[in-house]
Design an enzyme around this catalytic site. Sequence first.
Site, PDB file in Angstrom:
ATOM      1  CG  HIS A   1      -3.474   9.373   0.031  1.00  0.00           C
ATOM      2  ND1 HIS A   1      -4.315  10.135   0.819  1.00  0.00           N
ATOM      3  CD2 HIS A   1      -4.113   8.191  -0.168  1.00  0.00           C
ATOM      4  CE1 HIS A   1      -5.411   9.446   1.091  1.00  0.00           C
ATOM      5  NE2 HIS A   1      -5.318   8.258   0.504  1.00  0.00           N
TER       6      HIS A   1
ATOM      7  CD  GLU B   1      -2.998   2.214  -3.382  1.00  0.00           C
ATOM      8  OE1 GLU B   1      -3.971   2.949  -3.542  1.00  0.00           O
ATOM      9  OE2 GLU B   1      -2.077   2.474  -2.559  1.00  0.00           O
TER      10      GLU B   1
ATOM     11  CG  HIS C   1      -1.874   1.107   1.303  1.00  0.00           C
ATOM     12  ND1 HIS C   1      -1.980   1.944   2.387  1.00  0.00           N
ATOM     13  CD2 HIS C   1      -2.804   1.521   0.404  1.00  0.00           C
ATOM     14  CE1 HIS C   1      -2.944   2.818   2.170  1.00  0.00           C
ATOM     15  NE2 HIS C   1      -3.464   2.588   0.974  1.00  0.00           N
ATOM     16  NE  ARG C   2      -2.053   5.740   1.420  1.00  0.00           N
ATOM     17  CZ  ARG C   2      -2.610   6.466   2.370  1.00  0.00           C
ATOM     18  NH1 ARG C   2      -1.867   7.281   3.096  1.00  0.00           N
ATOM     19  NH2 ARG C   2      -3.913   6.421   2.595  1.00  0.00           N
TER      20      ARG C   2
ATOM     21  CG  ASP D   1      -2.856   6.932  -3.351  1.00  0.00           C
ATOM     22  OD1 ASP D   1      -3.914   6.312  -3.545  1.00  0.00           O
ATOM     23  OD2 ASP D   1      -2.124   6.767  -2.353  1.00  0.00           O
TER      24      ASP D   1
ATOM     25  CG  ASP E   1       0.089   0.950   5.429  1.00  0.00           C
ATOM     26  OD1 ASP E   1      -0.162   1.314   4.253  1.00  0.00           O
ATOM     27  OD2 ASP E   1      -0.495   1.433   6.421  1.00  0.00           O
TER      28      ASP E   1
ATOM     29  CD  GLU F   1      -7.180   5.273  -4.580  1.00  0.00           C
ATOM     30  OE1 GLU F   1      -6.433   4.744  -3.745  1.00  0.00           O
ATOM     31  OE2 GLU F   1      -8.161   5.985  -4.282  1.00  0.00           O
TER      32      GLU F   1
ATOM     33  CE  LYS G   1      -6.345   8.357  -3.021  1.00  0.00           C
ATOM     34  NZ  LYS G   1      -7.425   7.746  -2.231  1.00  0.00           N
TER      35      LYS G   1
HETATM   36  O1  G3P Z   1      -6.221   0.269  -2.377  1.00  0.00           O
HETATM   37  C1  G3P Z   1      -7.174   1.127  -1.939  1.00  0.00           C
HETATM   38  C2  G3P Z   1      -6.707   2.090  -0.906  1.00  0.00           C
HETATM   39  O2  G3P Z   1      -5.457   2.598  -1.242  1.00  0.00           O
HETATM   40  C3  G3P Z   1      -7.719   3.155  -0.777  1.00  0.00           C
HETATM   41  O3  G3P Z   1      -7.566   4.001   0.282  1.00  0.00           O
HETATM   42  O4  G3P Z   1      -7.132   6.220   1.188  1.00  0.00           O
HETATM   43  O5  G3P Z   1      -5.324   4.563   1.098  1.00  0.00           O
HETATM   44  O6  G3P Z   1      -6.100   5.646  -0.974  1.00  0.00           O
HETATM   45  P1  G3P Z   1      -6.486   5.156   0.381  1.00  0.00           P
HETATM   46 CA    CA Z   2      -4.777   4.490  -2.462  1.00  0.00          CA
END
Ligand code: G3P
Ligand code: CA
Length: 223
Positions: free
Chosen positions: A51, A36, A9-10, A38, A218, A103, A105
């Site tokens: 993000h 992943e 994540h990120r 953003d 994460d 993703e 945004k």
């Molecule tokens: O994979 C989805 C997740 O990243 C969405 O939430 O706020 O971390 O972008 P957020």
């Molecule tokens: Ca995300």
Amino acid sequence: MGKVLRIGHRGAAGHAPENTLASIEKAISFGADLVEVDVQRTSDGHLVIIHDKRVDRTTNGAGSVSGMSLRALRELDAGVGQRVPTVEEVLQTAHGRVGLILELKAKGLAEQVCKTVQLSGFTGQVIYASFLHDEVRAIREVDSQAMTMALFGRLPHDPVMAAQNAKATHIGFSYITVTQSMIEICHQRGLVAFAYTVNDRQDIETVMSLGVDGIVSDFPDRL
Ligand code: G3P
Ligand code: CA
């Protein structure tokens, strides 16, 4: 049950500043299947990886991403000397090493993001994701073969139908909301189901047991 995809994540935000190349490198070092990140756009039209709508939380600067030029954004420190990366840089870093979830945004990014990936020559898996389902649908119009994921926070009455209305191949649930029966319905309707953002080891085990196809964390090293 097939292999559950391990998704950073990120990048691997539990180990390095989120959405930086260092964070992506960490996720790769842990053997993540996908990373992943953003995507937002600067005032002069460059696609960048950050993000929030504003730079304040994750950099030493202040102001909105969409009101800042790439040059101004690149002067900021995104943590331990890292810069806010461009989408092109992320594609180069990931090329031949890991797949990506991009993703979207902000509204209106679909065509540019898709074209940037196509022009980059990136050969790995790319999944375009968004909570903005118009963007998810717009990706399909640019690339009929693309993998796309409709993301949900709070669930609507029929999330599967909502994902299908967005012409998505994947559905992304908050792990708080996801149930085994929901995953079964997704699979019956041909949707791949991921859960985000699962960090606690006990939660990871629980979510795994529901039959999800991928888990976003994460800490991809915990998956
Ligand atoms: O994979 C989805 C997740 O990243 C969405 O939430 O706020 O971390 O972008 P957020
Ligand atoms: Ca995300």
